[in-house]
Every structure is written in structure tokens, then in C-alpha cells.
Motif scaffolding. Structure first.
Motif, mmCIF file in Angstrom:
data_model
loop_
_atom_site.group_PDB
_atom_site.id
_atom_site.type_symbol
_atom_site.label_atom_id
_atom_site.label_comp_id
_atom_site.label_asym_id
_atom_site.label_seq_id
_atom_site.Cartn_x
_atom_site.Cartn_y
_atom_site.Cartn_z
ATOM 1 N N LEU A 1 -8.400 13.630 -92.224
ATOM 2 C CA LEU A 1 -7.154 13.150 -92.817
ATOM 3 C C LEU A 1 -6.969 11.652 -92.574
ATOM 4 N N HIS A 2 -7.316 11.196 -91.383
ATOM 5 C CA HIS A 2 -7.216 9.758 -91.089
ATOM 6 C C HIS A 2 -8.163 8.944 -91.974
ATOM 7 N N VAL A 3 -9.356 9.465 -92.205
ATOM 8 C CA VAL A 3 -10.295 8.781 -93.114
ATOM 9 C C VAL A 3 -9.726 8.763 -94.530
ATOM 10 N N ALA A 4 -9.129 9.876 -94.953
ATOM 11 C CA ALA A 4 -8.533 9.937 -96.293
ATOM 12 C C ALA A 4 -7.382 8.941 -96.429
ATOM 13 N N ILE A 5 -6.625 8.747 -95.372
ATOM 14 C CA ILE A 5 -5.520 7.782 -95.406
ATOM 15 C C ILE A 5 -6.057 6.376 -95.644
ATOM 16 N N ILE A 6 -7.158 6.038 -94.986
ATOM 17 C CA ILE A 6 -7.769 4.717 -95.219
ATOM 18 C C ILE A 6 -8.153 4.595 -96.682
ATOM 19 N N TYR A 7 -8.789 5.632 -97.203
ATOM 20 C CA TYR A 7 -9.277 5.613 -98.592
ATOM 21 C C TYR A 7 -8.128 5.551 -99.597
ATOM 22 N N LYS A 8 -7.077 6.332 -99.365
ATOM 23 C CA LYS A 8 -5.966 6.418 -100.315
ATOM 24 C C LYS A 8 -5.020 5.223 -100.224
ATOM 25 N N GLY A 9 -4.993 4.549 -99.087
ATOM 26 C CA GLY A 9 -4.257 3.298 -98.994
ATOM 27 C C GLY A 9 -2.797 3.385 -98.620
ATOM 28 N N PRO A 10 -2.038 2.336 -98.962
ATOM 29 C CA PRO A 10 -0.660 2.164 -98.488
ATOM 30 C C PRO A 10 0.264 3.357 -98.725
ATOM 31 N N ALA A 11 0.150 3.986 -99.871
ATOM 32 C CA ALA A 11 1.036 5.129 -100.154
ATOM 33 C C ALA A 11 0.817 6.243 -99.129
ATOM 34 N N TRP A 12 -0.424 6.448 -98.738
ATOM 35 C CA TRP A 12 -0.701 7.503 -97.754
ATOM 36 C C TRP A 12 -0.316 7.069 -96.348
ATOM 37 N N TYR A 13 -0.416 5.788 -96.030
ATOM 38 C CA TYR A 13 0.090 5.321 -94.733
ATOM 39 C C TYR A 13 1.578 5.647 -94.633
ATOM 40 N N ARG A 14 2.309 5.421 -95.715
ATOM 41 C CA ARG A 14 3.742 5.732 -95.736
ATOM 42 C C ARG A 14 3.971 7.243 -95.674
#
Length: 146
Positions: free
Chosen positions: A19-32
Motif C-alpha cells: 500500500l505504501h508503494v502504491a501511495i508513491i505511485y498514485k501520488g498526492p491524492a493518495w497521500y491525502r
């Protein structure tokens, strides 16, 4: 020596790492979306490396924790300091789960869905590791003091 609790704990840590790797890939919206905070999302929008490096570091730690759990479950050879590492991992998960919930009782600004859900998830991870560690210690023979 199979230990289903540590297998589940390892799989959960793997899911969290992915999930953390996916957050990097998906970008700002996923960080939020996953509660990393506006600062991290803004830095990611600006193309800064800091959010990706921090998130990748967390993913690597979670991967290492998964490997330790799998080692404790008997799926991998015994890792160095296995019992102590699993105890530390368990403690970190449980503290990350319980402390924010306790703090939220006294600090209303912490009463957010992210705090409650992430704390509940970490508590479940910690309990899986705790039961698995207990089984591992019993199977390996707890020291007797009689």
C-alpha cells in the motif's frame, strides 16, 4: 513449525508495504486519502523526493517486518535475534495502535476517522504478532524457573 498467527501478521505487513508503494505511485491524492498530511501531499505535488523517500523507507521496514514474521512462522530460516525482533515489532504495532486512541480521548483534534481506523488496524496487526510470538515462544520452550 507453522504459526498461522505470524503468517497472518506477515501477510498484513506485506499488504501495508504494498500500500505504501502504491501511495508513491498514485501520488498526492493518495497521500491525502491515506492521511499522510497536507504537507506530504503538497511536496508530492511539487515533485519533491521527500514524500517518496519517507514512504519507501516505511515500505522497506514493513517488508522487513513481514520477513521476520515469516521467519518466526517457520516459512523462512531463523533470522538473527528473531524473538527480540518480533517482540519489538509487536510492541511498535501495539503502541501505534493504542497510544493515538488514548491521546484522542484528551485531544479532540485527534478524533478523526484516520486516527481511529489506522489505530484499529495497527492494534489488530500487533495482536496477531503478539499471539504468534507467544506461540513461537511456547513451541521453542519457555524457560522454566522451578
Amino acid at each position: 513449525m507453522d504459526n498461522p498467527w505470524l503468517i497472518v501478521g506477515g501477510v498484513l505487513s506485506l499488504v501495508a508495504a504494498a500500500l505504501h508503494v502504491a501511495i508513491i505511485y498514485k501520488g498526492p491524492a493518495w497521500y491525502r486519502l491515506f492521511g499522510a498530511g497536507e504537507r506530504m501531499a503538497t511536496l508530492a505535488e511539487q515533485g519533491k523526493l521527500e514524500p517518496a523517500l519517507i514512504t519507501a523507507s516505511i515500505a522497506l521496514v514493513l517488508l522487513l517486518w513481514a520477513l521476520y514474521a515469516f521467519s518466526g512462522a517457520g516459512l523462512l530460516p531463523p533470522f538473527p535475534l528473531l524473538d527480540w525482533a518480533l517482540a519489538g515489532i509487536t510492541l511498535i504495532y501495539l503502541l501505534r495502535g493504542v497510544l493515538p486512541m488514548l491521546a484522542a480521548v484528551f485531544m479532540p483534534q485527534l478524533r478523526t476517522p484516520f486516527i481511529w481506523w489506522s489505530s484499529l488496524i495497527c492494534t489488530v496487526y500487533g495482536l496477531c504478532h503478539a499471539v504468534g510470538l507467544f506461540i513461537l515462544l511456547v513451541q521453542s520452550g519457555l524457560p522454566r524457573y522451578d
